[in-house]
Design an enzyme around this catalytic site. Structure first.
Site, PDB file in Angstrom:
ATOM      1  N   TYR A 184       1.087  -1.459  -0.028  1.00  0.00           N
ATOM      2  CA  TYR A 184       0.223   0.023   0.441  1.00  0.00           C
ATOM      3  C   TYR A 184       0.656   1.287  -0.507  1.00  0.00           C
ATOM      4  O   TYR A 184       0.404   2.258  -0.685  1.00  0.00           O
ATOM      5  CB  TYR A 184      -1.053   0.230   1.851  1.00  0.00           C
ATOM      6  CG  TYR A 184      -1.845  -0.501   1.224  1.00  0.00           C
ATOM      7  CD1 TYR A 184      -3.221  -0.790   0.482  1.00  0.00           C
ATOM      8  CD2 TYR A 184      -2.402  -1.169   2.448  1.00  0.00           C
ATOM      9  CE1 TYR A 184      -4.206  -1.600   0.087  1.00  0.00           C
ATOM     10  CE2 TYR A 184      -3.793  -2.188   2.433  1.00  0.00           C
ATOM     11  CZ  TYR A 184      -4.432  -2.610   1.062  1.00  0.00           C
ATOM     12  OH  TYR A 184      -5.946  -2.929   1.137  1.00  0.00           O
ATOM     13  N   SER A 229      -2.668  -5.533  -7.223  1.00  0.00           N
ATOM     14  CA  SER A 229      -2.822  -4.721  -6.034  1.00  0.00           C
ATOM     15  C   SER A 229      -2.477  -5.401  -4.638  1.00  0.00           C
ATOM     16  O   SER A 229      -3.566  -6.208  -4.605  1.00  0.00           O
ATOM     17  CB  SER A 229      -3.161  -3.606  -6.469  1.00  0.00           C
ATOM     18  OG  SER A 229      -5.061  -4.139  -6.561  1.00  0.00           O
ATOM     19  N   ASP A 230      -2.208  -4.594  -4.175  1.00  0.00           N
ATOM     20  CA  ASP A 230      -3.314  -4.857  -2.608  1.00  0.00           C
ATOM     21  C   ASP A 230      -4.127  -4.311  -2.520  1.00  0.00           C
ATOM     22  O   ASP A 230      -4.714  -3.122  -3.289  1.00  0.00           O
ATOM     23  CB  ASP A 230      -2.180  -3.944  -1.419  1.00  0.00           C
ATOM     24  CG  ASP A 230      -2.556  -5.339  -0.094  1.00  0.00           C
ATOM     25  OD1 ASP A 230      -3.663  -5.544   0.445  1.00  0.00           O
ATOM     26  OD2 ASP A 230      -2.178  -4.896   1.256  1.00  0.00           O
ATOM     27  N   TRP A 231      -5.334  -4.658  -1.498  1.00  0.00           N
ATOM     28  CA  TRP A 231      -6.930  -4.403  -1.488  1.00  0.00           C
ATOM     29  C   TRP A 231      -7.403  -2.979  -2.171  1.00  0.00           C
ATOM     30  O   TRP A 231      -7.152  -2.075  -0.503  1.00  0.00           O
ATOM     31  CB  TRP A 231      -7.352  -5.184  -1.144  1.00  0.00           C
ATOM     32  CG  TRP A 231      -8.315  -6.236  -1.359  1.00  0.00           C
ATOM     33  CD1 TRP A 231      -9.331  -6.638  -1.383  1.00  0.00           C
ATOM     34  CD2 TRP A 231      -7.209  -7.652  -1.618  1.00  0.00           C
ATOM     35  NE1 TRP A 231      -9.512  -8.008  -1.758  1.00  0.00           N
ATOM     36  CE2 TRP A 231      -8.458  -8.372  -2.608  1.00  0.00           C
ATOM     37  CE3 TRP A 231      -6.336  -7.549  -2.594  1.00  0.00           C
ATOM     38  CZ2 TRP A 231      -8.148  -9.498  -2.975  1.00  0.00           C
ATOM     39  CZ3 TRP A 231      -5.746  -8.461  -3.239  1.00  0.00           C
ATOM     40  CH2 TRP A 231      -6.344 -10.118  -3.769  1.00  0.00           C
TER      41      TRP A 231
END
Ligand code: BGC
Length: 700
Positions: free
Chosen positions: A231, A262-264
Site C-alpha cells: 500500500y 495490487s493490495d486491496w
C-alpha cells in the site's frame, strides 16, 4: 559419530521446484504452456483483455471484507468461450480465510521453528484446504522484513532477516503451489500500519537490494505465481505503480514471470502509472485497471503491448495451475481434519521458544505435582492473532488452560485465576506446586490497520500483567511465564522473577495442546527467535508509523545491534532446550574459492544432555577487509538437526560467494569482493557462542 549432509538455501528451493508435481500436475513453464497463452491472447477482444486485469467484486463486498473478512473468495472474471478460468482468491498467512479451516500458528511462530520442511508441509496443507474449498490463489506468504516490533502485522511475517524470510517463504510457496497459486506479499517495504496508505518509504538502492527485496527474489526462484504490491509509497510513488520496484527490479532483474496483483483497494491511484509501472491485476475491482484502463489504451498512453503482457502473465499462471476439473479428488473432510490439526499442533510445538529455564523449572513431571495454578486472562482466551485479513475461523481453539487441564487429567488439580485480584492470585499461587502465568498481546493490541489498533502502542506487557507476574512469583518459586504476541516484547522489568519463560507467539487452534506438550515434557522445545529481543526501545530504529516520509536505514535487527555493539535481551536466533548441545570442529572444505564456486562448512553438534532434541544450527558470514561498510555478520545458512542424548552429527552447510555480494550503487550491480570471509557457526547470533573459520575468494 554419524555424518549427515544437510543443504540449505537456494539449493533446497531448486530441488523443490523440480518436485512441483501433485496428482500428475506439472506447474512448469513449458513451451506448450506459452503456446496456449499466446493462442488464447490472439483470440481475445479488447474488452476481454481489459476485464482480465481487475477483480469483479461489487462495493458491498468490500465493506463485508472490512467488517468480518467474509469467509468468501475474492473473484476475478473468466472467459468461457476460450476456457479461461476465473480467479478465486483468499487469504492468508496463518490459514485459509474460509469457514472452518485449520488455524495454524502465525508466520512469526513458524519463522521461529527455522524448519523449512515443516513450513513446506504447512503450505501444502493450506494449499490443499484452499483448493478443496474452491479457491485457486492463496494470498500468502507475508514476507515483509520486521524492522521494528511495533508493526501491527509482525505476526504475519517470519522475522527480521532477509535470508531466513526467503528460505521460509519459499518453502511455503512451494508447498502451497502443489495445489494452488501462492502470492508473496507485500512488495515492498511495508513496515508500518498507522500510515500504510500514505507513507513514502525512502531508502538507498543498496538497502533495497540487500535488505528489503532478496527474500522476494527467493520466492521468484521458487516459482511463485503472484506477488502483491504494498500500500505504501516507495520513493515518491505508490509501490503498486512504481516502475523501478516492479518492472526494473522484480520483473527484469529477478525474472518474475507471474502477475503482480495490487493490495486491496488503495494500492494504486493512477491508471497510466499503474499499468506502465508494471501492475497486472487490480483487486478487488477495477478502479484503475480493468475497464477503467480502456481510455488509456485507446489513447496510446498505455501501449497495447503492455496490456498484452498483463494478460499473458495472468493467463500463464491460470493455465499453470487451474485444471478444468480443479476440485476433483479433493476431500473437504481433510479441511481442519485430524491430519491438518496434528500439523497445526506440531507447528505450534516447534515454533515455541524457551527463553529461560532456571533450575530446570520446565518440564513439569506431572507425577510429582498435585496442584498447578494457572493465571492470566490469556490462559483461557482463544487468542490466535489478528482479526484483519489474516483471520481464520477454525472449528475450535484449544486455550492454554484447556491444554494443561486435558494433559494432567484427574490426578493433578488445576486451579485457574484470571489475576484480577492480587490477594486471591497470591493465595492461589502459594498453595500450588507450580504457577503458570499466560500474558501478552491480543488482536486489540496489534494487527492490521483498519481492523483495530494496528501498530502496537506499547512494547512491554500490560501493567496489570507485570503486576500479576510480580505477585505470583513473590510467593511461588516455580513460576513459569508464557508470552503470546507477534514480535519481541520488552521483558527487562520482570524477567528475573520467573524461573522459566516461553515465547508462544499466537499458537493457533492447537496452541493449548502444544504448550501443554512442552510444559510437561512430551515435547522438547526447539524454537529459536527469528527476531532480536531488545532490552529497551532506545535500542530500536525509529519506527515512523505517523511519518509522511519514512527514511529507512540499511541497519535494523541483529545487524544494527552488532554494528552499534548493543547488548540485546535475547539475541536473534536464540532459544533454549531441555537438553544441551555442544558445537565443535568447525571445518571448511577449502580455504580459497573462485567467485562461482562454493564452500562447505562442517560443524560437529553433540547432544550433551539427557533427552532427545532438535537443534537449529546457524551459519553467519562476516567480511574481513571489505572496502565498503558491511554488517559484522549476516545469516547465510541454517538447518535443524535431530539428536538423541549422547549423539553427535556433523552438519554441513553450503556457502556460495554469489550470496556474499554487496550491491554497488555506482556500478548498479552486485560485486563479489576478493577478500577474506569469516564463517561463524553456532546456536545463535551471539558472538560468544559462535565458532569461526575463514576462506578467501579470488578470481572467477
Ligand atoms: C491486506 C492484504 C490482504 C488483502 C485481501 C489487504 O487489506 O493488506 O494482505 O491479502 O487485504 O484481504
Amino acid at each position: 559419530m554419524k555424518k549427515v549432509v544437510l543443504w540449505c538455501g537456494a539449493v533446497f528451493c531448486a530441488a523443490f521446484i523440480g518436485a512441483v508435481i501433485y496428482a500428475g500436475e506439472s506447474h512448469e513453464y513449458t513451451p506448450a504452456l506459452e503456446k496456449r497463452v499466446q493462442d488464447t491472447l490472439s483470440q481475445m477482444t479488447l474488452n476481454e483483455k481489459l476485464a482480465q486485469t481487475a477483480g469483479k467484486e461489487p462495493v458491498w463486498k468490500l465493506l463485508r471484507g472490512l467488517t468480518n473478512n467474509g469467509d468468501e473468495t475474492w473473484d476475478g472474471p473468466g472467459i468461457k468461450r476460450l476456457g479461461v478460468p476465473q480467479f478465486f482468491m483468499i487469504d492468508g498467512p496463518r490459514g485459509v480465510g474460509l469457514a472452518k479451516t485449520t488455524a495454524f500458528t502465525v508466520g512469526m511462530s513458524r519463522g521461529a521453528s527455522w524448519d523449512k520442511d515443516l513450513e513446506y508441509r504447512i503450505g501444502e496443507a493450506m494449499g490443499y484446504e484452499a483448493r478443496a474449498l474452491g479457491a485457486n490463489v492463496l494470498l500468502a506468504p507475508c514476507i515483509n522484513i520486521l524492522r521494528h516490533p511495533s508493526w501491527g502485522r509482525a505476526q504475519e511475517t517470519y522475522g527480521e532477516d532477509p535470508y531466513h524470510l526467503g528460505v521460509m517463504g519459499s518453502a511455503f510457496v512451494v508447498g502451497v503451489q502443489q495445489h494452488v497459486m501462492a502470492c508473496a506479499k507485500h512488495y515492498a517495504a511495508n513496515n508500518t500500519e498507522g500510515n500504510r496508505f500514505t507513507v513514502d518509504v525512502k531508502m538507498d538502492e543498496r538497502t533495497l537490494r540487500e535488505i528489503y527485496t532478496p527474500h522476494f527474489k527467493m520466492t521468484v526462484d521458487a516459482g511463485v505465481a503472484s506477488i502483491m504490491s504494498a500500500y505504501n509509497y516507495f520513493d515518491g510513488d505508490k509501490a503498486g505503480q512504481n516502475h523501478h520496484l516492479i518492472t526494473d527490479v522484480l520483473k527484469n532483474d529477478f525474472g518474475f514471470k507471474g502477475f503482480v496483483v495490487s493490495d486491496w483497494v488503495n494500492a494504486t491511484n493512477n491508471t497510466i502509472k499503474a499499468a506502465n509501472g508494471g501492475m497486472d491485476v487490480e483487486m478487488p475491482s477495477g478502479a484503475h485497471l480493468g475497464m477503467s484502463l480502456k481510455r488509456a489504451i485507446k489513447s496510446g498512453k498505455v501501449p497495447m503491448s503492455r496490456l498484452d503482457d498483463m494478460v499473458a502473465r495472468i493467463l500463464r499462471e491460470k493455465f499453470r495451475f487451474i485444471t478444468p476439473d480443479f476440485q476433483a479428488g479433493y476431500d473437504k473432510g481433510k479441511v481442519a481434519g485430524t491430519e491438518h490439526t496434528a500439523l497445526a499442533r506440531e507447528a505450534a510445538q516447534k515454533g515455541t521458544v524457551l527463553l529461560k529455564n532456571d533450575n530446570n523449572a520446565l518440564p513439569i513431571d506431572k507425577s510429582r505435582v498435585k496442584t498447578i495454578a494457572v493465571f492470566g486472562k490469556l490462559a483461557s482466551a482463544k487468542n490466535i492473532g489478528d482479526r484483519g485479513s489474516s483471520d481464520v475461523h477454525s472449528p475450535y481453539i484449544v486455550t492454554p488452560l484447556q491444554g494443561i487441564s486435558d494433559k494432567v487429567g484427574k490426578d493433578v488439580m488445576v486451579v485457574y485465576n484470571q489475576g484480577l485480584n492480587p490477594g486471591e492470585a497470591k493465595d492461589a499461587a502459594k498453595n500450588a506446586d507450580a504457577a503458570i502465568i499466560v500474558v501478552g498481546m491480543t488482536y486489540k493490541d496489534e494487527g492490521e490497520g483498519g481492523y483495530g489498533l494496528g501498530d502496537r502502542l506499547e512494547l512491554g506487557l500490560h501493567k496489570d500483567e507485570v503486576q500479576l507476574i510480580k505477585d505470583v512469583c513473590s510467593v511461588n518459586s516455580r513460576c513459569i511465564v508464557i508470552m503470546e504476541g507477534g514480535a519481541a516484547i520488552t521483558v527487562s522489568e520482570w524477567k528475573d522473577l520467573p524461573e522459566a519463560m516461553l515465547m508462544a507467539w499466537y499458537p493457533g487452534m492447537e496452541g493449548g495442546n502444544a504448550l501443554a506438550d512442552i510444559i510437561f515434557g512430551d515435547v522438547n522445545p526447539s524454537g529459536k527467535l527469528p527476531v532480536t529481543f531488545h532490552k529497551n526501545a532506545d535500542q530500536l530504529p525509529h519506527f515512523g508509523n505517523k511519518d509522511k516520509v519514512l527514511k529507512t536505514d540499511y541497519y535494523h535487527g541483529y545487524r544494527l545491534f552488532d554494528k552499534k555493539g548493543l547488548d540485546p535481551e535475547y539475541p536473534f536466533g536464540f532459544g533454549l532446550s531441555y537438553t544441551t548441545y555442544k558445537y565443535s570442529g568447525l571445518k571448511l572444505d577449502k580455504k580459497s574459492v573462485g567467485k562461482s564456486g562454493k564452500v562447505i562448512a562442517g560443524v560437529d553438534v553433540a547432544n550433551t544432555g539427557k533427552v532427545a532434541g532438535e537443534e537449529v544450527v546457524e551459519l553467519y558470514v562476516g567480511y574481513k577487509g571489505s572496502k565498503v561498510d558491511r554488517p559484522v555478520k549476516e545469516l547465510k545458512g541454517f538447518t535443524k538437526v535431530a539428536l538423541k542424548p549422547g549423539e553427535t552429527k556433523t552438519v554441513s552447510l553450503e556457502v556460495k560467494p554469489e550470496n556474499l555480494a554487496y550491491w554497488d550503487v555506482d556500478k548498479n550491480g552486485w560485486v563479489i569482493e576478493e577478500i577474506e570471509y569469516v564463517v561463524y557457526a553456532g546456536p545463535c547470533s551471539s558472538a560468544k557462542d559462535l565458532l569461526s573459520d575463514s576462506f578467501k575468494v579470488s578470481g572467477l
